[in-house]
Design a protein around this motif. Structure first.
Motif, PDB file in Angstrom:
ATOM      1  N   VAL A 232      -9.330  11.189 -14.631  1.00  0.00           N
ATOM      2  CA  VAL A 232      -9.708   9.906 -14.040  1.00  0.00           C
ATOM      3  C   VAL A 232      -8.490   9.007 -13.909  1.00  0.00           C
ATOM      4  N   TYR A 233      -7.623   9.038 -14.914  1.00  0.00           N
ATOM      5  CA  TYR A 233      -6.386   8.252 -14.866  1.00  0.00           C
ATOM      6  C   TYR A 233      -5.539   8.636 -13.654  1.00  0.00           C
ATOM      7  N   LEU A 234      -5.393   9.931 -13.404  1.00  0.00           N
ATOM      8  CA  LEU A 234      -4.643  10.365 -12.220  1.00  0.00           C
ATOM      9  C   LEU A 234      -5.312   9.879 -10.939  1.00  0.00           C
ATOM     10  N   LEU A 235      -6.644   9.901 -10.925  1.00  0.00           N
ATOM     11  CA  LEU A 235      -7.394   9.416  -9.765  1.00  0.00           C
ATOM     12  C   LEU A 235      -7.152   7.922  -9.548  1.00  0.00           C
ATOM     13  N   GLU A 236      -7.128   7.147 -10.621  1.00  0.00           N
ATOM     14  CA  GLU A 236      -6.887   5.709 -10.519  1.00  0.00           C
ATOM     15  C   GLU A 236      -5.478   5.413 -10.027  1.00  0.00           C
ATOM     16  N   VAL A 237      -4.492   6.143 -10.528  1.00  0.00           N
ATOM     17  CA  VAL A 237      -3.108   5.923 -10.089  1.00  0.00           C
ATOM     18  C   VAL A 237      -2.967   6.237  -8.602  1.00  0.00           C
ATOM     19  N   LEU A 238      -3.602   7.310  -8.148  1.00  0.00           N
ATOM     20  CA  LEU A 238      -3.552   7.655  -6.726  1.00  0.00           C
ATOM     21  C   LEU A 238      -4.229   6.573  -5.885  1.00  0.00           C
ATOM     22  N   ALA A 239      -5.395   6.091  -6.331  1.00  0.00           N
ATOM     23  CA  ALA A 239      -6.090   5.025  -5.605  1.00  0.00           C
ATOM     24  C   ALA A 239      -5.243   3.758  -5.578  1.00  0.00           C
ATOM     25  N   GLY A 240      -4.605   3.420  -6.711  1.00  0.00           N
ATOM     26  CA  GLY A 240      -3.745   2.244  -6.749  1.00  0.00           C
ATOM     27  C   GLY A 240      -2.547   2.385  -5.826  1.00  0.00           C
ATOM     28  N   ALA A 241      -1.961   3.576  -5.760  1.00  0.00           N
ATOM     29  CA  ALA A 241      -0.819   3.806  -4.878  1.00  0.00           C
ATOM     30  C   ALA A 241      -1.216   3.653  -3.411  1.00  0.00           C
ATOM     31  N   LEU A 242      -2.363   4.199  -3.044  1.00  0.00           N
ATOM     32  CA  LEU A 242      -2.838   4.060  -1.662  1.00  0.00           C
ATOM     33  C   LEU A 242      -3.119   2.601  -1.325  1.00  0.00           C
ATOM     34  N   PHE A 243      -3.693   1.876  -2.274  1.00  0.00           N
ATOM     35  CA  PHE A 243      -3.955   0.454  -2.052  1.00  0.00           C
ATOM     36  C   PHE A 243      -2.653  -0.299  -1.790  1.00  0.00           C
ATOM     37  N   LEU A 244      -1.659  -0.093  -2.640  1.00  0.00           N
ATOM     38  CA  LEU A 244      -0.376  -0.781  -2.471  1.00  0.00           C
ATOM     39  C   LEU A 244       0.331  -0.333  -1.195  1.00  0.00           C
ATOM     40  N   PHE A 245       0.168   0.940  -0.829  1.00  0.00           N
ATOM     41  CA  PHE A 245       0.813   1.450   0.382  1.00  0.00           C
ATOM     42  C   PHE A 245       0.256   0.763   1.629  1.00  0.00           C
ATOM     43  N   PHE A 246      -1.069   0.651   1.723  1.00  0.00           N
ATOM     44  CA  PHE A 246      -1.645  -0.013   2.899  1.00  0.00           C
ATOM     45  C   PHE A 246      -1.410  -1.522   2.865  1.00  0.00           C
ATOM     46  N   ALA A 247      -1.288  -2.088   1.670  1.00  0.00           N
ATOM     47  CA  ALA A 247      -0.895  -3.499   1.585  1.00  0.00           C
ATOM     48  C   ALA A 247       0.524  -3.668   2.130  1.00  0.00           C
ATOM     49  N   TYR A 248       1.417  -2.754   1.764  1.00  0.00           N
ATOM     50  CA  TYR A 248       2.779  -2.793   2.296  1.00  0.00           C
ATOM     51  C   TYR A 248       2.778  -2.668   3.818  1.00  0.00           C
ATOM     52  N   LYS A 249       2.004  -1.701   4.326  1.00  0.00           N
ATOM     53  CA  LYS A 249       1.961  -1.494   5.782  1.00  0.00           C
ATOM     54  C   LYS A 249       1.456  -2.743   6.503  1.00  0.00           C
ATOM     55  N   THR A 250       0.501  -3.430   5.902  1.00  0.00           N
ATOM     56  CA  THR A 250      -0.040  -4.642   6.521  1.00  0.00           C
ATOM     57  C   THR A 250       1.012  -5.744   6.562  1.00  0.00           C
ATOM     58  N   VAL A 251       1.671  -5.979   5.451  1.00  0.00           N
ATOM     59  CA  VAL A 251       2.684  -7.036   5.391  1.00  0.00           C
ATOM     60  C   VAL A 251       3.880  -6.677   6.275  1.00  0.00           C
ATOM     61  N   ARG A 252       4.184  -5.403   6.383  1.00  0.00           N
ATOM     62  CA  ARG A 252       5.336  -4.954   7.182  1.00  0.00           C
ATOM     63  C   ARG A 252       5.151  -5.250   8.663  1.00  0.00           C
ATOM     64  N   LEU A 253       3.935  -5.491   9.077  1.00  0.00           N
ATOM     65  CA  LEU A 253       3.695  -5.881  10.466  1.00  0.00           C
ATOM     66  C   LEU A 253       4.333  -7.227  10.792  1.00  0.00           C
ATOM     67  N   TYR A 254       4.566  -8.042   9.765  1.00  0.00           N
ATOM     68  CA  TYR A 254       5.030  -9.408   9.972  1.00  0.00           C
ATOM     69  C   TYR A 254       6.470  -9.636   9.556  1.00  0.00           C
ATOM     70  N   CYS A 255       6.912  -8.972   8.508  1.00  0.00           N
ATOM     71  CA  CYS A 255       8.241  -9.278   7.986  1.00  0.00           C
ATOM     72  C   CYS A 255       8.865  -8.018   7.394  1.00  0.00           C
ATOM     73  N   GLN A 256      10.140  -8.128   7.009  1.00  0.00           N
ATOM     74  CA  GLN A 256      10.884  -6.962   6.553  1.00  0.00           C
ATOM     75  C   GLN A 256      11.355  -7.090   5.107  1.00  0.00           C
ATOM     76  N   ARG A 257      11.819  -8.254   4.706  1.00  0.00           N
ATOM     77  CA  ARG A 257      12.454  -8.392   3.405  1.00  0.00           C
ATOM     78  C   ARG A 257      11.455  -8.885   2.354  1.00  0.00           C
ATOM     79  N   GLY A 258      11.742  -8.512   1.124  1.00  0.00           N
ATOM     80  CA  GLY A 258      10.990  -9.051  -0.001  1.00  0.00           C
ATOM     81  C   GLY A 258       9.714  -8.314  -0.352  1.00  0.00           C
ATOM     82  N   ILE A 259       9.267  -7.397   0.509  1.00  0.00           N
ATOM     83  CA  ILE A 259       7.969  -6.756   0.277  1.00  0.00           C
ATOM     84  C   ILE A 259       8.025  -5.862  -0.959  1.00  0.00           C
ATOM     85  N   LEU A 260       9.053  -5.049  -1.051  1.00  0.00           N
ATOM     86  CA  LEU A 260       9.154  -4.119  -2.179  1.00  0.00           C
ATOM     87  C   LEU A 260       9.296  -4.857  -3.506  1.00  0.00           C
ATOM     88  N   PHE A 261       9.910  -6.024  -3.463  1.00  0.00           N
ATOM     89  CA  PHE A 261      10.061  -6.800  -4.693  1.00  0.00           C
ATOM     90  C   PHE A 261       8.718  -7.345  -5.173  1.00  0.00           C
TER      91      PHE A 261
END
Length: 648
Positions: A232-261
């Motif tokens: 279950v822990y591995l499942l949660e980490v994968l779900a969290g990674a996908l969540f952060l990845f699509f959050a990154y993709k959404t923000v990347r539509l608008y700007c470039q710097r500071g997202i990874l930080f």
């Protein structure tokens, strides 16, 4: 009348801003006021909105409407701040010491708080006016940004996986840092998933209220580790990674710097909130699905285009997955689709709208067809309807009181939304600020899309009799708008090329987010316990000393003994669920009356039965309460326990 209607239409964002302000700040004083007084500021704001062409376009020298609006919000929030400070006892002491009237000592700080609130709101309204002139990126810059982003998607996902690993390893009780995940809901999911993996048919042979996809995921986790939550822990980490990845993709539509930080901090704020609870909720696993839908719509909006057929199809697939995890979360998809469907109907006509609807329906079929085939093949289609749909709609989610009127229902919903502040404020505040900002700077035809998606979640989730902490976690994806605002501000400050320090900053951000999670997570208290300190492992030694033991979790939700002992329940109703189901109570009472289970575990309430004798007890802290756990053994297995020497 037509002019007033047009003014209200142009001021809808202003009304939403004022309404949400009152909603979020009504924390004490206002909630206790007579109900009729609530209508006065609301009516005044409505009249102002009907009289003015565009309240959010004013300058600081324009008229008297802005100061009046700021004054209303200031009085509301200032009064509540005064109440929240709880100064009554302190003021009474000063009144007696200084021989000053008590009313005077109350008026002065209240007046100061209202005055301070007024200047704050005045500054906010001026900032809102200036913010409207800020333009979002053009379609050309968005396409170029996405082209660069696609080349690095794999590396970005690895970074998101690392961020999710750092935060969730500390925050979720499923992590290897914890002796055990003692959350009753997580153990229910795991027990049902295990039972399905061992051949039992969901709803027919084993009963629980959630959707089949949730249990399929836990069946996979069971195959990884049969008596721990590591899968279950591995499942949660994968779900969290996908969540952060699509959050990154959404923000990347608008700007470039500071997202990874800032990205690890988004995860830290969400997973340390009280609404995250213990880890492994249905809402947590749905977060990446909702975040992916937000990305799909934002990608189309920022290009100035309508959603394509394949966008609608993919949204249908995602919605179908949510349908078979927890169907009352579908309010998000209804609200999410309103603006794109309206734009499609207006720009391309009725045929294109039907095509979009067809794309959604075809997408829903992708996860739904295997589900229906499973239940038809096992002759359990009627069990699916009764257990998952009928019981959840008419039993589990029934209103608190029969015949409850609309006003009472709205008051209940309002009260529950107020609780949202204390249970989910780490991500609720950036979500609220970001969505208000988004509604001010985005094109008028798209600005209400996030608000509709959020608002239509509320009635479907909270119209029932329960208001549990983890319900609010489903609103976490909207915090991406707060992240977006923060990253745009960072982008404007970082005008130079900081590539040399980017890696160092991201490492520092990861470490700081991990430290923040360690300090503020409500779950870390469990790390101080060893497995031997927990009732589940204390009882495990006794239970497994019997050949092929059977167990019944009686009187409360699954406490985890099925998991640590790796036992598949023999009774369809393997624990007492939060649902008034007579068949469940009768079946479990019959099991005990006939003495069928070898062992029965209860919590807080001792078992009275001539077929069983208490062989062990233990105490454990859980959700703010010290619970007593009791293990009862059937009289027929007592000789085996005595021979094994496991009884004190």
């Amino acid at each position: 009348m037509k002019t007033a209607f047009n003014n209200l239409k142009s001021n809808v964002i202003f009304l939403l801003l004022c309404g949400l302000t009152m909603l979020l700040l009504a924390r004490g004083t206002l909630y206790a006021l007579p109900e009729v007084l609530w209508a006065l500021p609301a009516l005044f704001l409505l009249i102002i909105a009907a009289k003015s062409e565009n309240l959010l376009s004013f300058r600081h020298t324009d008229g008297y409407f802005p100061p009046l609006c700021a004054g209303i919000c200031a009085v509301l929030s200032g009064a509540d701040l005064f109440s929240a400070l709880e100064l009554n006892e302190t003021l009474s002491i000063f009144s007696a010491s200084w021989s000053l009237p008590y009313w005077l000592l109350r008026v002065v700080p209240a007046f100061l708080l209202v005055g301070l609130s007024f200047f704050v709101y005045r500054a906010i309204f001026v900032w809102v006016s200036k913010t409207q002139s800020k333009a979002l990126p053009t379609a050309d810059s968005i396409d170029a940004s996405e082209a660069v982003c696609r080349r690095t998607d794999f590396l970005i996902f690895l970074y998101c996986l690392l961020a999710a690993f750092v935060v969730l390893t500390i925050c979720t009780k499923s992590s290897f840092l914890y002796p055990f995940n003692d959350w009753v809901d997580a153990n229910c999911f795991f027990t049902v998933g295990k039972s399905m993996a061992e051949g039992k048919v969901l709803y027919r042979d084993i009963y629980e209220q959630k959707g089949i996809l949730l249990y399929v995921l836990h069946a996979l986790a069971y195959r990884i580790s049969a008596d721990t939550f590591f899968g279950v822990y591995l499942l949660e980490v994968l779900a969290g990674a996908l969540f952060l990845f699509f959050a990154y993709k959404t923000v990347r539509l608008y700007c470039q710097r500071g997202i990874l930080f800032w990205l690890p901090w988004l995860g830290a704020l969400i997973y340390t909130s009280r609404s995250f609870c213990h880890g492994d909720s249905a809402e947590e696993l749905c977060m990446p699905i909702l975040m992916a839908c937000i990305y799909i719509s934002e990608r189309a909006f920022r290009r100035g285009k309508n959603l394509s057929f394949w966008d609608w199809f993919l949204a249908g697939v995602l919605g179908g997955c949510v349908l078979w995890i927890k169907f009352n979360l579908l309010g998000f998809f209804v609200g999410w689709a309103l603006v794109p469907l309206y734009r499609t109907l207006r720009d391309k006509g009725f045929v294109s709208t039907l095509r979009a609807v067809a794309g959604v329906l075809l997408g829903v079929l992708v996860p739904s067809v295997p589900v229906l085939v499973y239940f038809i093949k096992n002759d359990a289609l009627s069990d699916l309807w009764t257990a998952y749909f009928y019981n959840n709609i008419f039993l589990y989610s029934a209103a608190q009181d029969e015949g409850q009127g609309m006003i009472s229902l709205l008051q209940m919903l309002y009260g529950r939304v107020r609780v949202f502040i204390s249970w989910a404020y780490p991500f609720a505040v950036p979500a609220f600020i970001g969505m208000v900002w988004y509604s001010l700077v985005s094109p008028a035809k798209y600005r209400l899309a996030p608000a509709f998606a959020a608002l239509l979640l509320v009635p479907l989730i909270f119209s029932g009799s329960l208001n549990l902490m983890y319900y609010w976690l489903v609103f976490a994806p909207f915090a991406v708008y707060g992240l977006l605002l923060l990253c745009i501000l960072t982008d404007r400050f970082l005008q130079k090329d900081f590539r040399r320090v980017t890696a160092a900053l991201t490492v520092v951000s990861l470490l700081c987010a991990g430290l923040f999670s360690w300090v503020f997570s409500s779950n870390t208290y469990l790390m101080q316990y060893e497995k031997e300190d927990m009732p589940q492992y204390q009882f495990k030694e006794i239970i497994l000393s019997v050949d092929d033991p059977s167990l019944l979790n009686y009187g409360f939700l699954d406490g985890g003994l099925y998991t640590v002992c790796d036992l598949v329940p023999e009774c369809k109703y393997f624990c007492t669920l939060n649902i008034p189901l007579e068949d469940m109570y009768e079946a479990m009472d019959m099991q005990i009356a006939l003495g069928l289970p070898d062992f029965v575990v209860t919590r807080s309430t001792p078992l009275i039965s001539e077929n069983y004798i208490c062989v062990a007890s233990a105490n454990m802290y859980f959700e703010g309460v010290d619970f007593d756990y009791y293990l009862y053994a059937s009289v027929r297995v007592l000789p085996q326990l005595i021979d094994a020497g496991v009884l004190a």
